[in-house]
Design a protein around this motif. Structure first.
Motif, PDB file in Angstrom:
ATOM      1  N   MET A  44       0.818  -1.214   0.000  1.00 58.83           N
ATOM      2  CA  MET A  44       0.000   0.000   0.000  1.00 58.83           C
ATOM      3  C   MET A  44       0.852   1.265   0.000  1.00 58.83           C
ATOM      4  SD  MET A  44      -3.239  -0.890   2.485  1.00 58.83           S
ATOM      5  CE  MET A  44      -3.918   0.764   2.230  1.00 58.83           C
ATOM      6  N   SER A  45       2.120   1.127   0.415  1.00 58.05           N
ATOM      7  CA  SER A  45       3.045   2.260   0.400  1.00 58.05           C
ATOM      8  C   SER A  45       3.757   2.397  -0.934  1.00 58.05           C
ATOM      9  CB  SER A  45       4.086   2.106   1.522  1.00 58.05           C
ATOM     10  OG  SER A  45       3.447   2.062   2.790  1.00 58.05           O
ATOM     11  N   GLY A  46       3.399   1.544  -1.902  1.00 58.47           N
ATOM     12  CA  GLY A  46       3.935   1.671  -3.249  1.00 58.47           C
ATOM     13  C   GLY A  46       5.140   0.809  -3.536  1.00 58.47           C
ATOM     14  N   ARG A  47       5.518  -0.091  -2.614  1.00 60.32           N
ATOM     15  CA  ARG A  47       6.677  -0.943  -2.836  1.00 60.32           C
ATOM     16  C   ARG A  47       6.291  -2.181  -3.654  1.00 60.32           C
ATOM     17  NH1 ARG A  47      10.528   0.108   1.320  1.00 60.32           N
ATOM     18  NH2 ARG A  47      11.968  -1.245   0.178  1.00 60.32           N
ATOM     19  N   ASP A  48       7.252  -2.688  -4.397  1.00 57.80           N
ATOM     20  CA  ASP A  48       7.098  -3.926  -5.158  1.00 57.80           C
ATOM     21  C   ASP A  48       7.485  -5.064  -4.216  1.00 57.80           C
ATOM     22  OD1 ASP A  48       7.205  -6.087  -6.834  1.00 57.80           O
ATOM     23  OD2 ASP A  48       8.774  -5.289  -8.141  1.00 57.80           O
ATOM     24  N   VAL A  49       6.491  -5.657  -3.559  1.00 56.05           N
ATOM     25  CA  VAL A  49       6.743  -6.577  -2.448  1.00 56.05           C
ATOM     26  C   VAL A  49       6.831  -8.019  -2.907  1.00 56.05           C
ATOM     27  CG1 VAL A  49       5.780  -7.518  -0.295  1.00 56.05           C
ATOM     28  CG2 VAL A  49       5.692  -5.051  -0.734  1.00 56.05           C
ATOM     29  N   ARG A  50       7.805  -8.737  -2.340  1.00 55.72           N
ATOM     30  CA  ARG A  50       7.848 -10.188  -2.460  1.00 55.72           C
ATOM     31  C   ARG A  50       7.877 -10.763  -1.049  1.00 55.72           C
ATOM     32  NH1 ARG A  50      10.250 -15.015  -2.818  1.00 55.72           N
ATOM     33  NH2 ARG A  50       9.850 -16.273  -4.677  1.00 55.72           N
ATOM     34  N   PHE A  51       6.935 -11.642  -0.774  1.00 55.48           N
ATOM     35  CA  PHE A  51       6.714 -12.170   0.576  1.00 55.48           C
ATOM     36  C   PHE A  51       6.821 -13.690   0.499  1.00 55.48           C
ATOM     37  CE2 PHE A  51       2.974 -12.755   3.814  1.00 55.48           C
ATOM     38  CZ  PHE A  51       3.833 -13.378   4.707  1.00 55.48           C
ATOM     39  N   GLN A  52       7.777 -14.246   1.253  1.00 56.81           N
ATOM     40  CA  GLN A  52       8.024 -15.691   1.197  1.00 56.81           C
ATOM     41  C   GLN A  52       7.891 -16.328   2.577  1.00 56.81           C
ATOM     42  OE1 GLN A  52      11.178 -17.283  -1.374  1.00 56.81           O
ATOM     43  NE2 GLN A  52      11.996 -18.378   0.404  1.00 56.81           N
ATOM     44  N   THR A  53       7.295 -17.500   2.598  1.00 54.58           N
ATOM     45  CA  THR A  53       7.205 -18.325   3.797  1.00 54.58           C
ATOM     46  C   THR A  53       7.425 -19.772   3.354  1.00 54.58           C
ATOM     47  OG1 THR A  53       5.844 -18.807   5.744  1.00 54.58           O
ATOM     48  CG2 THR A  53       4.683 -18.594   3.646  1.00 54.58           C
ATOM     49  N   GLY A  54       7.245 -20.729   4.258  1.00 53.52           N
ATOM     50  CA  GLY A  54       7.440 -22.104   3.846  1.00 53.52           C
ATOM     51  C   GLY A  54       7.644 -23.058   5.005  1.00 53.52           C
ATOM     52  N   THR A  55       8.169 -24.242   4.701  1.00 52.68           N
ATOM     53  CA  THR A  55       8.387 -25.265   5.722  1.00 52.68           C
ATOM     54  C   THR A  55       9.803 -25.821   5.625  1.00 52.68           C
ATOM     55  OG1 THR A  55       7.198 -26.754   4.209  1.00 52.68           O
ATOM     56  CG2 THR A  55       6.047 -26.047   6.207  1.00 52.68           C
ATOM     57  N   ASP A  56      10.337 -26.133   6.801  1.00 52.48           N
ATOM     58  CA  ASP A  56      11.699 -26.641   7.005  1.00 52.48           C
ATOM     59  C   ASP A  56      11.564 -28.130   7.314  1.00 52.48           C
ATOM     60  OD1 ASP A  56      14.251 -27.168   7.832  1.00 52.48           O
ATOM     61  OD2 ASP A  56      14.144 -25.965   9.658  1.00 52.48           O
ATOM     62  N   GLU A  57      11.698 -28.978   6.296  1.00 54.42           N
ATOM     63  CA  GLU A  57      11.215 -30.352   6.412  1.00 54.42           C
ATOM     64  C   GLU A  57      12.291 -31.395   6.699  1.00 54.42           C
ATOM     65  OE1 GLU A  57       8.108 -31.002   3.264  1.00 54.42           O
ATOM     66  OE2 GLU A  57       8.632 -28.918   2.830  1.00 54.42           O
ATOM     67  N   HIS A  58      13.560 -30.978   6.731  1.00 50.73           N
ATOM     68  CA  HIS A  58      14.635 -31.928   6.980  1.00 50.73           C
ATOM     69  C   HIS A  58      15.015 -31.936   8.462  1.00 50.73           C
ATOM     70  CE1 HIS A  58      15.614 -31.190   2.522  1.00 50.73           C
ATOM     71  NE2 HIS A  58      14.997 -32.357   2.631  1.00 50.73           N
ATOM     72  N   GLY A  59      16.024 -32.720   8.781  1.00 50.67           N
ATOM     73  CA  GLY A  59      16.562 -32.729  10.131  1.00 50.67           C
ATOM     74  C   GLY A  59      16.107 -33.908  10.969  1.00 50.67           C
ATOM     75  N   LEU A  60      16.762 -34.034  12.107  1.00 53.24           N
ATOM     76  CA  LEU A  60      16.549 -35.177  12.980  1.00 53.24           C
ATOM     77  C   LEU A  60      15.157 -35.188  13.595  1.00 53.24           C
ATOM     78  CD1 LEU A  60      17.940 -37.669  14.121  1.00 53.24           C
ATOM     79  CD2 LEU A  60      18.888 -36.252  15.955  1.00 53.24           C
ATOM     80  N   LYS A  61      14.609 -34.003  13.857  1.00 45.52           N
ATOM     81  CA  LYS A  61      13.306 -33.936  14.517  1.00 45.52           C
ATOM     82  C   LYS A  61      12.210 -34.591  13.671  1.00 45.52           C
ATOM     83  CE  LYS A  61      12.409 -29.902  16.241  1.00 45.52           C
ATOM     84  NZ  LYS A  61      11.889 -28.534  16.498  1.00 45.52           N
ATOM     85  N   VAL A  62      12.154 -34.223  12.398  1.00 41.79           N
ATOM     86  CA  VAL A  62      11.165 -34.814  11.494  1.00 41.79           C
ATOM     87  C   VAL A  62      11.470 -36.294  11.266  1.00 41.79           C
ATOM     88  CG1 VAL A  62      10.243 -34.764   9.142  1.00 41.79           C
ATOM     89  CG2 VAL A  62      10.616 -32.622  10.374  1.00 41.79           C
ATOM     90  N   TYR A  63      12.751 -36.614  11.127  1.00 45.69           N
ATOM     91  CA  TYR A  63      13.154 -38.000  10.900  1.00 45.69           C
ATOM     92  C   TYR A  63      12.702 -38.897  12.053  1.00 45.69           C
ATOM     93  CZ  TYR A  63      16.290 -42.035  10.435  1.00 45.69           C
ATOM     94  OH  TYR A  63      16.805 -43.302  10.346  1.00 45.69           O
ATOM     95  N   GLN A  64      12.949 -38.459  13.294  1.00 44.72           N
ATOM     96  CA  GLN A  64      12.567 -39.273  14.450  1.00 44.72           C
ATOM     97  C   GLN A  64      11.055 -39.377  14.594  1.00 44.72           C
ATOM     98  OE1 GLN A  64      14.595 -37.737  17.913  1.00 44.72           O
ATOM     99  NE2 GLN A  64      16.516 -38.782  17.408  1.00 44.72           N
ATOM    100  N   LYS A  65      10.352 -38.281  14.324  1.00 44.92           N
ATOM    101  CA  LYS A  65       8.895 -38.314  14.425  1.00 44.92           C
ATOM    102  C   LYS A  65       8.321 -39.319  13.422  1.00 44.92           C
ATOM    103  CE  LYS A  65       4.749 -36.679  15.656  1.00 44.92           C
ATOM    104  NZ  LYS A  65       4.397 -35.268  15.465  1.00 44.92           N
ATOM    105  N   ALA A  66       8.843 -39.312  12.202  1.00 41.65           N
ATOM    106  CA  ALA A  66       8.377 -40.261  11.190  1.00 41.65           C
ATOM    107  C   ALA A  66       8.708 -41.698  11.592  1.00 41.65           C
ATOM    108  CB  ALA A  66       9.013 -39.924   9.839  1.00 41.65           C
ATOM    109  N   ARG A  67       9.918 -41.893  12.103  1.00 37.22           N
ATOM    110  CA  ARG A  67      10.327 -43.231  12.535  1.00 37.22           C
ATOM    111  C   ARG A  67       9.407 -43.749  13.639  1.00 37.22           C
ATOM    112  NH1 ARG A  67      15.632 -43.054  15.790  1.00 37.22           N
ATOM    113  NH2 ARG A  67      14.065 -42.233  17.233  1.00 37.22           N
ATOM    114  N   ASP A  68       9.101 -42.865  14.604  1.00 34.14           N
ATOM    115  CA  ASP A  68       8.238 -43.274  15.715  1.00 34.14           C
ATOM    116  C   ASP A  68       6.839 -43.647  15.233  1.00 34.14           C
ATOM    117  OD1 ASP A  68      10.377 -42.759  17.344  1.00 34.14           O
ATOM    118  OD2 ASP A  68       9.618 -40.841  18.100  1.00 34.14           O
ATOM    119  N   LEU A  69       6.402 -43.031  14.148  1.00 39.08           N
ATOM    120  CA  LEU A  69       5.072 -43.319  13.597  1.00 39.08           C
ATOM    121  C   LEU A  69       5.098 -44.447  12.568  1.00 39.08           C
ATOM    122  CD1 LEU A  69       3.816 -39.633  13.078  1.00 39.08           C
ATOM    123  CD2 LEU A  69       3.049 -41.238  14.841  1.00 39.08           C
TER     124      LEU A  69
END
Length: 524
Positions: free
Chosen positions: A38-63
């Motif tokens: 609204m202030s006239g800027r050409d905006v790019r807005f990014q979000t997402g998910t961080d899907e790697h790592g031990l936390k996700v790996y262990q949760k999947a293994r436990d399930l």
């Protein structure tokens, strides 16, 4: 050509459904993105998910599931949260995407070419929940899951002793460069609390950082190093550039990097303000302009915990009280950068007092009286008094103050200024009493109603980044066209044009209905 503005949220671990903290960060980033557009800027807005790592790996293994299968399912919840909360992101970056793997391997190669990576053996403390390494000196004693005293991370999470072959990043070589960055760019880390914390940490000395794992294979493969996957934070942080097309010389990369704002939670400041700039320096990539660490959102003053049974589903709150009132509450109630608290009662009280009773009621009174007493028509030629001009000035000042505060990410201060303008409108209409003037001085009644009508437009525009659906619904009723950015505030002829076009108000519809209190929303 409008000036580019690139904003990111931290990407979320999809090892569980979104919680109130995820919603808060997404909403705050969306408010900033909408405000900058609204202030006239050409905006790019990014979000997402961080899907790697031990936390996700262990949760999947436990399930008994594959990590990718779990990541796909959980990521869908974060995508749904963005849609439900009206988050206007331009890119949802997943770290499982092939383009992200390519970007992560390229930044690794550049760090290696700079002589900053070497192979050794890691032995030390690691928190799976934080996906972070901790020095012995950083650990605290606390009560573990079995009630016994054990070592915990500074965040109070369990740590485990890890020993494995690992690639290391020469973080120790970057302490002086980082301290120079903080000194020469005092706004690089905000707020000041976080800046001081990081400066003290780096001044205490930096040790080289383990940046690969061999005990599992759920992650980005280290180039030319069989059996190694990247430490999750190396590839997670790279999302901010992989989403722009790095390492290709893409139009988005050229236009939007360096990032204007990395918006993150205060518990991950070290990764963004120490590791990330060091990685970028090593890879020869320009640094982002600012890392802002917001506070926590507490449930009635307490941090949410599954064991305490006070974890709230943010989408249940939004469904119960409305997305716009929920967004408004979070931006109005909590001083940005500090911790804040919420409850069902607080949401209802704030939304009813300010949105329904003050602004919504003012808009409804004004539009209803114009519809009933002036056939919905607008009048250009009317005599203005000092009271009329004073109200116009008060509203203009309130909107200008909101914009200044929003530029500084001081949302609660900006909305406080906006509310003062709304209160001035209510005081004005109560003192002028057009319902009495209708009988005693119809011309003056028309002048009062036109003065009030003209305040609704700047007030609705100012609120639009926070409550976009309700604000646009009100602007539709006011006969506003597509020009709904702040530049429209400079158009002094809009009212004359609208009145001369034959515009007539339809029967008005309230945009901020009163809320009723529900109990134990979304807890479980």
């Amino acid at each position: 050509m409008s000036e580019p503005y690139y904003i990111t949220t931290a990407i979320s671990y999809p090892n569980g459904k979104p919680h109130i903290g995820h919603a808060y960060e997404a909403i705050a980033a969306d408010v900033i993105a909408r405000f900058q557009r609204m202030s006239g800027r050409d905006v790019r807005f990014q979000t997402g998910t961080d899907e790697h790592g031990l936390k996700v790996y262990q949760k999947a293994r436990d399930l008994g599931r594959e990590p990718r299968d779990l990541a796909d399912e959980m990521t869908a919840h974060f995508v749904a949260m963005g849609e439900r909360l009206n988050i206007s992101h331009d890119r949802f970056q997943r770290t499982v995407d092939p383009d992200h793997h390519r970007a992560s391997q390229e930044i690794w190669r550049r760090m290696q070419a700079n002589g900053d990576l070497y192979l050794d053996r890691y032995e030390g403390w690691y928190s799976v929940r934080d996906e972070a390494y901790y020095d012995e000196s950083e650990l605290i004693e606390g009560e573990g899951a079995d009630g016994r005293t054990e070592k915990l991370s500074p965040q109070g999470t369990p740590v485990e002793w890890t020993a494995e072959e690992s690639w290391f990043f020469r973080l120790s070589n970057y302490a002086d460069k980082l301290l120079a960055l903080y000194r020469d760019n005092p706004d690089f880390i905000a707020p000041e609390r976080s800046r001081n914390e990081i400066v003290r940490f780096v001044e205490g000395g930096l040790k080289d950082l383990s940046v690969s794992r061999t005990s599992f294979d759920w992650g980005v493969k280290v180039p030319e190093s069989d059996g190694h996957v990247m430490y999750v934070w190396v590839d997670a942080l790279t999302n901010y550039i992989s989403g722009l097309g790095f390492p290709d010389d893409s139009e988005e990369w050229r236009k939007y990097w360096p990032c204007d704002l990395h918006l993150i939670g205060k518990d991950i400041t070290r990764f963004h303000a120490v590791y990330w700039p060091a990685f970028l320096m090593s890879a020869g990539i320009e640094l982002p302009r600012q890392v802002f660490a917001h506070g926590f959102v507490l449930n009635r003053g307490r941090k949410e915990s599954k064991s305490e049974g006070n974890v709230t589903d943010p989408l249940a709150l939004a469904d119960t009280y409305g997305v716009d009132p929920f967004r408004y509450f979070l931006m109005r109630e909590i001083a940005f950068g500090q911790d804040g608290s919420y409850s069902d009662e607080a949401i209802v009280t704030r939304a009813n007092a300010e949105l329904a009773n003050s602004f919504g009621n003012f808009a409804q009174r004004v539009l209803s009286m114009i519809f009933k007493n002036m056939d919905g028509k607008l009048l250009v030629d009317y005599q203005q008094t000092d009271d009329d001009r004073a109200l116009t000035a008060a509203v203009a000042n309130g909107v200008a103050e909101l914009r200044r505060n929003f530029d500084d990410l001081a949302f609660s201060d900006g909305l406080e200024a906006w509310m003062r303008a709304v209160f001035a409108c209510n005081q004005y209409i109560d003192e002028q009493a057009p319902w009495i003037l209708k009988k005693t001085d119809p011309e003056r009644m028309q002048a009062v109603l036109m003065t009030c009508f003209r305040q609704l437009r700047p007030l609705a525009l100012a609120l639009r980044p926070v409550t976009p659906v309700a604000a646009d619904k009100l602007l539709d009723q006011l006969g506003m066209g597509e020009a709904r950015d702040f530049a429209a505030l400079d158009d002094a002829t809009w009212f004359e044009y609208l009145a001369g076009s034959g515009f007539a108000l339809d029967k008005p519809e309230g945009v901020f209905p009163r809320l009723e209190l529900a109990t134990a929303v979304g807890e479980g």
